[in-house]
Design a protein around this motif. Structure first.
Motif, mmCIF file in Angstrom:
data_model
loop_
_atom_site.group_PDB
_atom_site.id
_atom_site.type_symbol
_atom_site.label_atom_id
_atom_site.label_comp_id
_atom_site.label_asym_id
_atom_site.label_seq_id
_atom_site.Cartn_x
_atom_site.Cartn_y
_atom_site.Cartn_z
ATOM 1 N N ASP A 22 36.388 22.242 41.569
ATOM 2 C CA ASP A 22 37.602 22.296 42.373
ATOM 3 C C ASP A 22 38.815 22.616 41.510
ATOM 4 O OD1 ASP A 22 39.044 19.761 41.472
ATOM 5 O OD2 ASP A 22 37.093 18.962 42.070
ATOM 6 N N ARG A 23 39.944 22.824 42.159
ATOM 7 C CA ARG A 23 41.110 23.372 41.486
ATOM 8 C C ARG A 23 41.588 22.552 40.297
ATOM 9 N NH1 ARG A 23 45.030 25.811 46.245
ATOM 10 N NH2 ARG A 23 43.589 27.435 46.954
ATOM 11 N N SER A 61 39.276 36.410 39.766
ATOM 12 C CA SER A 61 39.248 35.902 41.138
ATOM 13 C C SER A 61 40.644 35.791 41.742
ATOM 14 C CB SER A 61 38.564 34.526 41.174
ATOM 15 O OG SER A 61 38.622 33.989 42.479
ATOM 16 N N ALA A 62 40.915 36.626 42.730
ATOM 17 C CA ALA A 62 42.204 36.566 43.425
ATOM 18 C C ALA A 62 42.315 35.312 44.276
ATOM 19 C CB ALA A 62 42.384 37.804 44.297
ATOM 20 N N GLU A 63 41.183 34.674 44.554
ATOM 21 C CA GLU A 63 41.185 33.472 45.384
ATOM 22 C C GLU A 63 41.492 32.213 44.579
ATOM 23 O OE1 GLU A 63 37.395 33.437 47.232
ATOM 24 O OE2 GLU A 63 37.752 35.265 48.386
ATOM 25 N N ALA A 64 41.345 32.271 43.272
ATOM 26 C CA ALA A 64 41.610 31.107 42.428
ATOM 27 C C ALA A 64 43.117 30.919 42.281
ATOM 28 C CB ALA A 64 40.966 31.290 41.062
ATOM 29 N N GLU A 65 43.536 29.671 42.039
ATOM 30 C CA GLU A 65 44.967 29.416 41.886
ATOM 31 C C GLU A 65 45.467 30.006 40.577
ATOM 32 O OE1 GLU A 65 45.054 24.987 39.819
ATOM 33 O OE2 GLU A 65 45.870 25.269 41.844
ATOM 34 N N ARG A 69 43.848 30.638 36.506
ATOM 35 C CA ARG A 69 43.681 32.006 36.007
ATOM 36 C C ARG A 69 44.528 32.222 34.753
ATOM 37 N NH1 ARG A 69 44.847 36.162 40.648
ATOM 38 N NH2 ARG A 69 43.571 37.571 39.378
ATOM 39 N N SER A 104 49.952 40.113 39.146
ATOM 40 C CA SER A 104 50.643 38.915 39.613
ATOM 41 C C SER A 104 52.084 38.922 39.116
ATOM 42 C CB SER A 104 49.929 37.650 39.120
ATOM 43 O OG SER A 104 50.209 37.441 37.745
#
Length: 217
Positions: A22-23, A61-65, A69, A104
C-alpha cells in the motif's frame, strides 16, 4: 556504521518487497532504499535484492502516488552514479520510466530525473540506446524548466550526450539550442559551465555552426 548493521540484518529484502504494498509502506520503503543507495557499500545488496525492476516499475506507474515515484527516481539516480549498474537499469527500462515521470509537475522528481540522466550520459555506451527511444526530447524539455536544480542537471545530461558524433546534430535538430542559449543568461556558474561545454561540443560539428551562431549563443 548503522547501514552496515542493517545490511547484515538483511533489511533490504523486505524493503524491496514492500514496494508492491500500500501507499505508505511503498513510499517509506522507496525512501529507505534511496537512502541506502547513497552509500556505496549498499549498492550490490540493493541490486541483489531485486530492487531495480521494482523501482523502475513504480516510477513508470501513473497510478502510483507521486511521493513513492519520486523516491524511486531518487534511488535510481543514486544507482546511476555507478556505471556498473547502468546496463541493468537500461535493461529493465529505467530511462523510459524516468521519461514518463518527467511529465509530472513535481520539481523534486524532475531534479532526480535530471541527476539520473546526467549520470547515464557519462557512459558513452548509453548514448545510442537512450537516444533511440526518444531520450533527447525529455532532456531538452527539462532544460527549459525554471528550477535551477532541474535545468542544471538537464544541461549536464545534454553536455554528456553531445560528445557523441551523430548525436550532436540530433540535439540541434530536436530544438536543443534554444534552451541552451537561454541558460547562457544564468547567473549560476555551474549552469554556465555545463551549458558552454555542451555548446562547445556541438560546435565541433560543422553542420551545427550556423545554427549556433543564429540562435545568439
Amino acid at each position: 556504521d548503522l547501514i552496515e548493521v542493517l545490511i547484515q540484518e538483511q533489511v533490504l529484502i523486505p524493503l524491496v518487497k514492500s514496494l508492491d504494498n500500500d501507499r505508505d509502506k511503498c513510499r517509506f520503503s522507496a525512501l529507505a532504499i534511496a537512502n541506502f543507495a547513497s552509500n556505496a557499500l549498499s549498492l550490490f545488496e540493493i541490486v541483489n535484492a531485486g530492487a531495480i525492476p521494482r523501482l523502475v516499475s513504480l516510477v513508470f506507474s501513473a497510478e502510483a502516488e507521486i511521493e513513492g515515484r519520486r523516491y524511486c527516481a531518487l534511488a535510481l539516480a543514486n544507482l546511476t552514479a555507478y556505471e556498473t549498474y547502468h546496463s541493468t537499469i537500461l535493461e529493465y527500462g529505467g530511462p523510459e520510466a524516468l521519461f514518463a515521470l518527467s511529465n509530472s509537475c513535481d520539481a523534486l522528481s524532475q531534479h532526480y530525473i535530471g541527476c539520473a540522466l546526467a549520470n547515464l550520459s557519462c557512459n558513452i555506451a548509453n548514448h545510442e540506446p537512450i537516444v533511440k527511444i526518444g531520450g533527447l526530447q525529455p532532456m531538452i524539455a527539462l532544460a527549459y524548466d525554471n528550477d535551477q536544480n532541474v535545468h542544471l542537471q538537464a544541461a549536464a545530461a545534454l553536455r554528456g550526450f553531445s560528445v557523441t558524433g551523430n548525436i550532436k546534430m540530433k540535439i540541434v535538430q530536436e530544438g536543443g539550442l534554444e534552451p541552451l542559449s537561454r541558460l547562457l543568461l544564468s547567473d549560476n556558474n555551474e549552469v554556465l559551465r555545463e551549458t558552454t561545454a555542451c555548446l562547445c561540443n556541438l560546435s565541433l560539428g560543422d553542420e551545427n555552426k550556423f545554427g549556433i551562431s543564429k540562435c545568439g549563443a
